[in-house]
Design an enzyme around this catalytic site. Structure first.
Site, PDB file in Angstrom:
ATOM      1  N   ASP A   1      -7.066  -1.419   3.332  1.00 21.72           N
ATOM      2  CA  ASP A   1      -6.176  -2.533   2.986  1.00 21.72           C
ATOM      3  C   ASP A   1      -6.673  -3.865   3.536  1.00 21.72           C
ATOM      4  O   ASP A   1      -6.149  -4.921   3.179  1.00 21.72           O
ATOM      5  CB  ASP A   1      -4.766  -2.278   3.523  1.00 21.72           C
ATOM      6  CG  ASP A   1      -4.173  -0.998   2.974  1.00 21.72           C
ATOM      7  OD1 ASP A   1      -4.345  -0.753   1.761  1.00 21.72           O
ATOM      8  OD2 ASP A   1      -3.563  -0.252   3.749  1.00 21.72           O
TER       9      ASP A   1
ATOM     10  N   ASP B   1       0.881  -1.165   0.000  1.00 22.48           N
ATOM     11  CA  ASP B   1       0.000   0.000   0.000  1.00 22.48           C
ATOM     12  C   ASP B   1       0.920   1.217   0.000  1.00 22.48           C
ATOM     13  O   ASP B   1       2.080   1.121   0.387  1.00 22.48           O
ATOM     14  CB  ASP B   1      -0.865  -0.058   1.266  1.00 22.48           C
ATOM     15  CG  ASP B   1      -1.431   1.289   1.662  1.00 22.48           C
ATOM     16  OD1 ASP B   1      -2.099   1.901   0.817  1.00 22.48           O
ATOM     17  OD2 ASP B   1      -1.211   1.711   2.811  1.00 22.48           O
TER      18      ASP B   1
ATOM     19  N   ASP C   1      -1.753  -0.828   5.983  1.00 25.49           N
ATOM     20  CA  ASP C   1      -2.027  -0.285   7.316  1.00 25.49           C
ATOM     21  C   ASP C   1      -3.465   0.155   7.540  1.00 25.49           C
ATOM     22  O   ASP C   1      -3.874   0.361   8.671  1.00 25.49           O
ATOM     23  CB  ASP C   1      -1.118   0.916   7.587  1.00 25.49           C
ATOM     24  CG  ASP C   1      -1.522   2.119   6.760  1.00 25.49           C
ATOM     25  OD1 ASP C   1      -1.956   1.918   5.609  1.00 25.49           O
ATOM     26  OD2 ASP C   1      -1.438   3.241   7.256  1.00 25.49           O
TER      27      ASP C   1
HETATM   28  P1  ADP Z   1      -4.039   4.643   0.124  1.00 29.52           P
HETATM   29  O1  ADP Z   1      -4.318   3.404  -0.651  1.00 29.52           O
HETATM   30  O2  ADP Z   1      -2.973   5.453  -0.523  1.00 29.52           O
HETATM   31  O3  ADP Z   1      -3.745   4.336   1.593  1.00 29.52           O
HETATM   32  P2  ADP Z   1      -6.818   5.341   0.569  1.00 29.52           P
HETATM   33  O4  ADP Z   1      -7.488   4.229  -0.146  1.00 29.52           O
HETATM   34  O5  ADP Z   1      -6.853   5.319   2.047  1.00 29.52           O
HETATM   35  O6  ADP Z   1      -5.314   5.563   0.051  1.00 29.52           O
HETATM   36  O7  ADP Z   1      -7.475   6.690   0.106  1.00 29.52           O
HETATM   37  C1  ADP Z   1      -7.529   6.971  -1.264  1.00 29.52           C
HETATM   38  C2  ADP Z   1      -7.911   8.383  -1.510  1.00 29.52           C
HETATM   39  O8  ADP Z   1      -9.213   8.642  -0.972  1.00 29.52           O
HETATM   40  C3  ADP Z   1      -7.014   9.381  -0.827  1.00 29.52           C
HETATM   41  O9  ADP Z   1      -5.860   9.623  -1.580  1.00 29.52           O
HETATM   42  C4  ADP Z   1      -7.936  10.591  -0.796  1.00 29.52           C
HETATM   43  O10 ADP Z   1      -7.940  11.225  -2.049  1.00 29.52           O
HETATM   44  C5  ADP Z   1      -9.294   9.977  -0.552  1.00 29.52           C
HETATM   45  N1  ADP Z   1      -9.665   9.988   0.867  1.00 29.52           N
HETATM   46  C6  ADP Z   1      -9.864   8.915   1.674  1.00 29.52           C
HETATM   47  N2  ADP Z   1     -10.215   9.289   2.908  1.00 29.52           N
HETATM   48  C7  ADP Z   1     -10.229  10.638   2.913  1.00 29.52           C
HETATM   49  C8  ADP Z   1     -10.520  11.640   3.903  1.00 29.52           C
HETATM   50  N3  ADP Z   1     -10.859  11.343   5.143  1.00 29.52           N
HETATM   51  N4  ADP Z   1     -10.428  12.922   3.517  1.00 29.52           N
HETATM   52  C9  ADP Z   1     -10.065  13.253   2.273  1.00 29.52           C
HETATM   53  N5  ADP Z   1      -9.793  12.374   1.308  1.00 29.52           N
HETATM   54  C10 ADP Z   1      -9.877  11.088   1.607  1.00 29.52           C
HETATM   55 MG    MG Z   2      -2.586   3.142   3.795  1.00 25.08          MG
END
Ligand code: ADP
Ligand code: MG
Length: 389
Positions: A338, A38, A334
């Site tokens: 995921d 991730d 994390d």
């Molecule tokens: P990663 O796989 O990089 O850990 P996530 O799946 O957790 O990313 O989140 C993907 C995208 O969703 C983030 O890059 C953001 O654009 C958006 N996002 C998720 N949660 C939030 C939040 N609480 N506030 C703003 N944007 C969010």
């Molecule tokens: Mg993450």
């Protein structure tokens, strides 16, 4: 391997902060041929900091924008939400906060300087501290949010009562928003929102003053029926090429601001990827973040196989795809997002700093934020199980 060897392996792992749930897990790891990482919080520090906020709606004060953003993000566990909270806290409750609610542009810019400094030098040392400590901090400045609804991989939305820094848009937009609110109330009270009853105000029902606040990416905005204006898009592209993740903030049905957030790459990440490569293990990255940021970061790490804009289910699907041909796949992650992938993987490795759901879904837990633990886990398994073959 003998039970003793397994015990020794598990013990050595534990001494290095790698917790293994059972002998099966230790055994599977030595056959892993692919490791999927991730991005956010795994390859990056997961201590993202807001570099700057850009407002696109002169009707709303920057102060108000931040208060509304903080109100919804407070309900989110996402690392990006923690970044927004910290930035808002610093700007809104900082020592130099003037008595008046309205702050001048200059003082906001000062804070920006501040955050730039914080983002580049202080962030790495913060890596081991827990995420935004809500209980340890003052929270009385945070406005209430109602019906906050996180949308994993996209963002979060909710209803917040705007302050004096927000003037409701006139005309159609206001009408639509008003009707949305009324529909909400009507269904809450058990009325059919399509019936005529919604046209008349119900006696005894207060006029809702709340406004819809949405924070998230383009997909989140699209889901809410909003498209990103060209001016906003241009700004986002510029920041994304600099590895910044952009959080779009919509108030009512207007895209109002963008917060550019940077999350530094973990110092050991590049070395771990290279070491895995030397062992003949292919490294992949999956992320919910957008393609621009994903490419900017993966190229710095030497990871060629990238999938971006993945929803949690897509991450899991990617794992299953890589498992074709009986290859064992490890997933390192994390977040809540995921968890499905960690469960789908042959070897799920969660970061101890991560969300409970991720820790539960995984068989390995790295108690240190350090990715060296991934190498250690795979090496220990090889040492334990290759010996007797
Ligand atoms: P990663 O796989 O990089 O850990 P996530 O799946 O957790 O990313 O989140 C993907 C995208 O969703 C983030 O890059 C953001 O654009 C958006 N996002 C998720 N949660 C939030 C939040 N609480 N506030 C703003 N944007 C969010
Ligand atoms: Mg993450």
């Amino acid at each position: 391997a003998t039970p003793t060897a397994v015990m020794v392996g598990t013990g050595v792992a534990a001494a290095h902060g790698v917790l293994i749930k059972g002998a099966d897990a230790l055994e599977r790891a030595h056959k892993v041929q692919t490791v999927v990482f991730d991005k956010t919080g795994t390859l990056t520090l997961g201590r993202p900091a807001v570099l700057e906020m850009r407002c696109f709606d002169p009707q709303v004060s920057e102060h108000e924008v931040l208060e509304l953003a903080a109100a919804v993000e407070h309900a989110s566990e996402h690392p990006l939400a923690a970044a927004v909270m910290e930035y808002a806290e610093r700007v809104l409750t900082g020592p130099s906060r003037p008595a008046s609610a309205e702050r001048s542009r200059e003082s906001l810019d000062l804070d920006r300087e501040d955050s730039l400094h914080w983002g580049s030098s202080a962030a790495p040392s913060m890596a081991t501290t827990p995420r935004f400590g809500r209980r340890a901090r003052r929270t009385d400045w945070i406005r209430m949010v109602r019906d906050a609804e996180p949308n994993p991989g996209k963002g979060i939305k909710g209803w917040v009562e705007p302050g004096p820094g927000y003037s409701r848009p006139k005309g159609l937009v206001a009408q639509q928003e008003h009707r949305q609110v009324q529909n909400g109330w009507a269904s809450l009270m058990g009325f059919d929102s399509n019936s005529q009853q919604q046209q008349q105000r119900q006696p005894g029902i207060p006029e809702p003053r709340e406004v819809r606040v949405v924070a998230g990416n383009k997909h989140m905005m699209a889901d809410e029926g909003m498209s990103v204006p060209a001016e906003v898009d241009d700004y986002m592209r510029k920041m994304e090429d600099q590895c910044c993740t952009c959080v779009i903030l919509a108030i009512g049905s207007t895209i109002t601001a963008v917060l550019a957030i940077s999350d530094p790459i973990k110092p050991e990440a590049r070395g771990v990827v290279a070491a895995l490569g030397k062992r003949g293990i292919a490294c992949h990255m999956v992320t919910g973040d957008n393609w621009r940021v994903a490419r900017a970061i993966s190229s710095q790490l030497g990871i060629i196989n990238v999938m971006a804009e993945c929803l949690p289910a897509a991450k899991a699907a990617r794992i299953r795809e890589l498992q074709q041909g009986r290859k064992l796949v490890a997933m390192v992650g994390d977040g809540v997002n995921d968890a499905p992938a960690l469960a789908a993987a042959d070897v799920g490795i969660a970061l101890g700093s991560g969300t409970d759901i991720a820790l539960e879904a995984a068989e390995y837990v790295l108690m240190r934020a350090d990715l060296e633990g991934v190498l250690l886990a795979l090496d220990l398994s090889r040492a334990t199980f290759n010996r007797i073959r």
